[in-house]
Scaffold this active site. Sequence first.
Site, PDB file in Angstrom:
ATOM      1  N   ALA A  49       0.835  -1.217   0.000  1.00 11.28           N
ATOM      2  CA  ALA A  49       0.000   0.000   0.000  1.00 11.28           C
ATOM      3  C   ALA A  49       0.863   1.257   0.000  1.00 11.28           C
ATOM      4  CB  ALA A  49      -0.917   0.008   1.218  1.00 11.28           C
ATOM      5  N   SER A 101       1.607   6.058  -5.165  1.00  5.07           N
ATOM      6  CA  SER A 101       2.703   5.547  -5.993  1.00  5.07           C
ATOM      7  C   SER A 101       3.077   6.404  -7.202  1.00  5.07           C
ATOM      8  CB  SER A 101       2.332   4.140  -6.485  1.00  5.07           C
ATOM      9  OG  SER A 101       1.274   4.210  -7.426  1.00  5.07           O
ATOM     10  N   THR A 105      11.132   0.843  -3.979  1.00  3.18           N
ATOM     11  CA  THR A 105      11.424   1.240  -5.356  1.00  3.18           C
ATOM     12  C   THR A 105      12.902   1.579  -5.536  1.00  3.18           C
ATOM     13  OG1 THR A 105      11.028   3.055  -6.917  1.00  3.18           O
ATOM     14  CG2 THR A 105      10.634   3.564  -4.626  1.00  3.18           C
ATOM     15  N   ASP A 106      13.375   1.467  -6.772  1.00  4.43           N
ATOM     16  CA  ASP A 106      14.750   1.905  -7.077  1.00  4.43           C
ATOM     17  C   ASP A 106      14.858   3.433  -7.066  1.00  4.43           C
ATOM     18  OD1 ASP A 106      13.339   2.473  -9.427  1.00  4.43           O
ATOM     19  OD2 ASP A 106      14.785   1.528 -10.775  1.00  4.43           O
ATOM     20  N   GLU A 107      13.699   4.133  -7.038  1.00  3.23           N
ATOM     21  CA  GLU A 107      13.737   5.600  -7.102  1.00  3.23           C
ATOM     22  C   GLU A 107      14.347   6.217  -5.838  1.00  3.23           C
ATOM     23  OE1 GLU A 107      10.293   7.475  -8.833  1.00  3.23           O
ATOM     24  OE2 GLU A 107       9.766   5.657  -9.927  1.00  3.23           O
ATOM     25  N   TYR A 111       7.495  11.581  -3.784  1.00  2.00           N
ATOM     26  CA  TYR A 111       7.206  10.131  -3.771  1.00  2.00           C
ATOM     27  C   TYR A 111       8.428   9.341  -3.319  1.00  2.00           C
ATOM     28  CZ  TYR A 111       7.007   5.356  -5.591  1.00  2.00           C
ATOM     29  OH  TYR A 111       7.097   3.992  -5.713  1.00  2.00           O
TER      30      TYR A 111
HETATM   31  P1  NAD Z   1      -0.925   1.489  -7.021  1.00  2.00           P
HETATM   32  O1  NAD Z   1      -0.993   2.981  -6.878  1.00  2.00           O
HETATM   33  O2  NAD Z   1      -1.419   0.854  -8.279  1.00  2.00           O
HETATM   34  O3  NAD Z   1      -1.726   0.804  -5.828  1.00  2.00           O
HETATM   35  C1  NAD Z   1      -1.628   1.239  -4.504  1.00  2.00           C
HETATM   36  C2  NAD Z   1      -2.725   0.550  -3.696  1.00  2.00           C
HETATM   37  O4  NAD Z   1      -2.603   0.969  -2.326  1.00  2.00           O
HETATM   38  C3  NAD Z   1      -4.139   0.937  -4.144  1.00  2.00           C
HETATM   39  O5  NAD Z   1      -4.949  -0.213  -4.211  1.00  2.00           O
HETATM   40  C4  NAD Z   1      -4.624   1.875  -3.051  1.00  2.00           C
HETATM   41  O6  NAD Z   1      -6.042   1.851  -2.867  1.00  2.00           O
HETATM   42  C5  NAD Z   1      -3.884   1.341  -1.838  1.00  2.00           C
HETATM   43  N1  NAD Z   1      -3.686   2.364  -0.799  1.00  2.00           N
HETATM   44  C6  NAD Z   1      -3.187   3.626  -0.968  1.00  2.00           C
HETATM   45  N2  NAD Z   1      -3.184   4.272   0.215  1.00  2.00           N
HETATM   46  C7  NAD Z   1      -3.663   3.399   1.140  1.00  2.00           C
HETATM   47  C8  NAD Z   1      -3.872   3.480   2.533  1.00  2.00           C
HETATM   48  N3  NAD Z   1      -3.591   4.602   3.232  1.00  2.00           N
HETATM   49  N4  NAD Z   1      -4.371   2.392   3.184  1.00  2.00           N
HETATM   50  C9  NAD Z   1      -4.651   1.251   2.491  1.00  2.00           C
HETATM   51  N5  NAD Z   1      -4.488   1.131   1.168  1.00  2.00           N
HETATM   52  C10 NAD Z   1      -3.992   2.182   0.506  1.00  2.00           C
HETATM   53  O7  NAD Z   1       0.583   1.099  -6.741  1.00  2.00           O
HETATM   54  P2  NAD Z   1       1.475  -0.048  -7.395  1.00  2.00           P
HETATM   55  O8  NAD Z   1       2.019   0.462  -8.663  1.00  2.00           O
HETATM   56  O9  NAD Z   1       0.743  -1.320  -7.365  1.00  2.00           O
HETATM   57  O10 NAD Z   1       2.677  -0.078  -6.350  1.00  2.00           O
HETATM   58  C11 NAD Z   1       2.638  -0.975  -5.242  1.00  2.00           C
HETATM   59  C12 NAD Z   1       3.899  -0.789  -4.419  1.00  2.00           C
HETATM   60  O11 NAD Z   1       5.043  -1.017  -5.250  1.00  2.00           O
HETATM   61  C13 NAD Z   1       4.073   0.626  -3.850  1.00  2.00           C
HETATM   62  O12 NAD Z   1       4.606   0.516  -2.560  1.00  2.00           O
HETATM   63  C14 NAD Z   1       5.071   1.284  -4.804  1.00  2.00           C
HETATM   64  O13 NAD Z   1       5.816   2.273  -4.125  1.00  2.00           O
HETATM   65  C15 NAD Z   1       5.928   0.091  -5.176  1.00  2.00           C
HETATM   66  N6  NAD Z   1       6.586   0.197  -6.487  1.00  2.00           N
HETATM   67  C16 NAD Z   1       5.839   0.372  -7.629  1.00  2.00           C
HETATM   68  C17 NAD Z   1       6.480   0.435  -8.875  1.00  2.00           C
HETATM   69  C18 NAD Z   1       5.688   0.565 -10.159  1.00  2.00           C
HETATM   70  O14 NAD Z   1       6.302   0.615 -11.228  1.00  2.00           O
HETATM   71  N7  NAD Z   1       4.372   0.598 -10.138  1.00  2.00           N
HETATM   72  C19 NAD Z   1       7.880   0.351  -8.951  1.00  2.00           C
HETATM   73  C20 NAD Z   1       8.609   0.202  -7.759  1.00  2.00           C
HETATM   74  C21 NAD Z   1       7.948   0.111  -6.541  1.00  2.00           C
HETATM   75  P1  TYD Z   2       5.947   6.906 -14.685  1.00  2.00           P
HETATM   76  O1  TYD Z   2       5.164   5.797 -15.311  1.00  2.00           O
HETATM   77  O2  TYD Z   2       5.196   8.033 -14.067  1.00  2.00           O
HETATM   78  O3  TYD Z   2       6.947   6.226 -13.642  1.00  2.00           O
HETATM   79  P2  TYD Z   2       8.162   6.893 -12.778  1.00  2.00           P
HETATM   80  O4  TYD Z   2       8.029   8.348 -12.778  1.00  2.00           O
HETATM   81  O5  TYD Z   2       7.892   6.305 -11.432  1.00  2.00           O
HETATM   82  O6  TYD Z   2       9.424   6.403 -13.406  1.00  2.00           O
HETATM   83  O7  TYD Z   2       6.919   7.536 -15.782  1.00  2.00           O
HETATM   84  C1  TYD Z   2       7.903   6.760 -16.446  1.00  2.00           C
HETATM   85  C2  TYD Z   2       8.737   7.688 -17.299  1.00  2.00           C
HETATM   86  O8  TYD Z   2       7.919   8.221 -18.346  1.00  2.00           O
HETATM   87  C3  TYD Z   2       9.274   8.898 -16.547  1.00  2.00           C
HETATM   88  O9  TYD Z   2      10.554   9.232 -17.110  1.00  2.00           O
HETATM   89  C4  TYD Z   2       8.279  10.014 -16.876  1.00  2.00           C
HETATM   90  C5  TYD Z   2       7.858   9.665 -18.286  1.00  2.00           C
HETATM   91  N1  TYD Z   2       6.487  10.023 -18.706  1.00  2.00           N
HETATM   92  C6  TYD Z   2       6.292  10.643 -19.948  1.00  2.00           C
HETATM   93  O10 TYD Z   2       7.255  10.971 -20.688  1.00  2.00           O
HETATM   94  N2  TYD Z   2       4.999  10.898 -20.347  1.00  2.00           N
HETATM   95  C7  TYD Z   2       3.915  10.575 -19.574  1.00  2.00           C
HETATM   96  O11 TYD Z   2       2.768  10.829 -19.998  1.00  2.00           O
HETATM   97  C8  TYD Z   2       4.136   9.964 -18.300  1.00  2.00           C
HETATM   98  C9  TYD Z   2       2.977   9.599 -17.412  1.00  2.00           C
HETATM   99  C10 TYD Z   2       5.442   9.683 -17.904  1.00  2.00           C
END
Ligand code: NAD
Ligand code: TYD
Length: 334
Positions: free
Chosen positions: A81, A84, A123-125, A150
């Site tokens: 959670a 993100s 995350t790697d960020e 973030y």
């Molecule tokens: P997402 O935004 O799709 O989903 C987040 C979920 O958390 C949602 O279902 C939301 O309802 C729930 N949530 C948010 N706030 C909450 C709260 N206060 N209490 C309970 N539930 C809550 O995110 P995601 O892309 O599935 O990412 C999941 C995890 O992976 C996160 O911790 C994110 O930082 C990490 N992560 C994501 C990516 C990516 O590329 N998406 C990459 C690296 C790490």
């Molecule tokens: P994003 O999916 O938001 O992931 P993150 O910022 O966590 O890496 O974005 C991925 C890359 O794409 C990032 O360099 C920002 C860029 N980006 C665009 O160029 N256009 C877009 O419409 C969005 C949403 C992201």
Amino acid sequence: MSKLLVTGGAGFIGSNFISYWLSQHPEDSITNLDALTYAGNEANLADVQDNSKYSFLKGNILDKEIVGRLVGEADIVVHFAAESHVDRSILGPEAFVETNVKGTFVLLDAVRQRKIHFHHISTDEVFGALALDSAEKFTEATPYYPHSPYSASKAASDHLVRAYGDTYGLAYTITNCSNNFGPYQHPEKFIPRMITNLSDGQPVKVYGDGKYVRDWLHVLDHCRAIDAVLQSGKSGETYLVGGMSNDVNNLEVAKLLLQHMNLSEDKIEFVKDRPGHDRRYAVDWSRINKDLGWEPEHSFEEWLKETITWYQQNEAWWRPLKEEAEQLYVKSGQ
Ligand code: NAD
Ligand code: TYD
């Protein structure tokens, strides 16, 4: 037979993880605690809805009473959670501090009293940005240097997890993974935004010069990595998880998509850059490979095509989310 408490399991990665886990470990049960924010969607979990081993509770990880009760019933917590999306964190950072920092604290405090294992998804960020012209990659030893609200909030949560390990003896593992792609990703994120824009006859919006590099990891490879860590990871250890996309930049990803969708490059629109935009992410995943035998299996190009097909076949899933996602970009001018 384990009882997992999954937080944020109605989001992109969490819902893929729950479906994956119940198919690989049918003897286990999962409780999903999710607040159903704009990013949470029970439709992501349609395939497990009738599984007697799965239960859902709508609730906030900031709610100590609910968290205490659910942690009390679990053998292990897998914490997804979070708020993100970087662009949302720039427009409104407060929710990121609340959920990602304070919410993680609430969970950790409940878990330390129960003495169960806590797996933190990060995350790697948190490591900041690498230079475009270098071959350098993030490793588990890279110092933290987050640039967005973030990534700063995720960095703070990682520090809290380790501090609970060092101070209270909490049993934990952390995975820091790169950008995920695949089914059920919200259309606010780059790859789904591009596919759904193109499906609507709109241009793809590329930030700045487009020479920003992400290390694309298919969500199922991420789920397999978490599985490997939960099965055989070492307590107190961090594992970096990355993909097979080989330094592809955003402009190249946009061009690949256009090629796969038989559209011309005049569908690319360069828009205002993101403030604090990290140039390049690249992950060295040799520790998890060496220690746990994990490696990514889903090649970027092939699975990008599969992802396009999934969005084309699941418009009913993304359509209700699209308008609100684009409202965000009206606000940010992108
Ligand atoms: P997402 O935004 O799709 O989903 C987040 C979920 O958390 C949602 O279902 C939301 O309802 C729930 N949530 C948010 N706030 C909450 C709260 N206060 N209490 C309970 N539930 C809550 O995110 P995601 O892309 O599935 O990412 C999941 C995890 O992976 C996160 O911790 C994110 O930082 C990490 N992560 C994501 C990516 C990516 O590329 N998406 C990459 C690296 C790490
Ligand atoms: P994003 O999916 O938001 O992931 P993150 O910022 O966590 O890496 O974005 C991925 C890359 O794409 C990032 O360099 C920002 C860029 N980006 C665009 O160029 N256009 C877009 O419409 C969005 C949403 C992201």
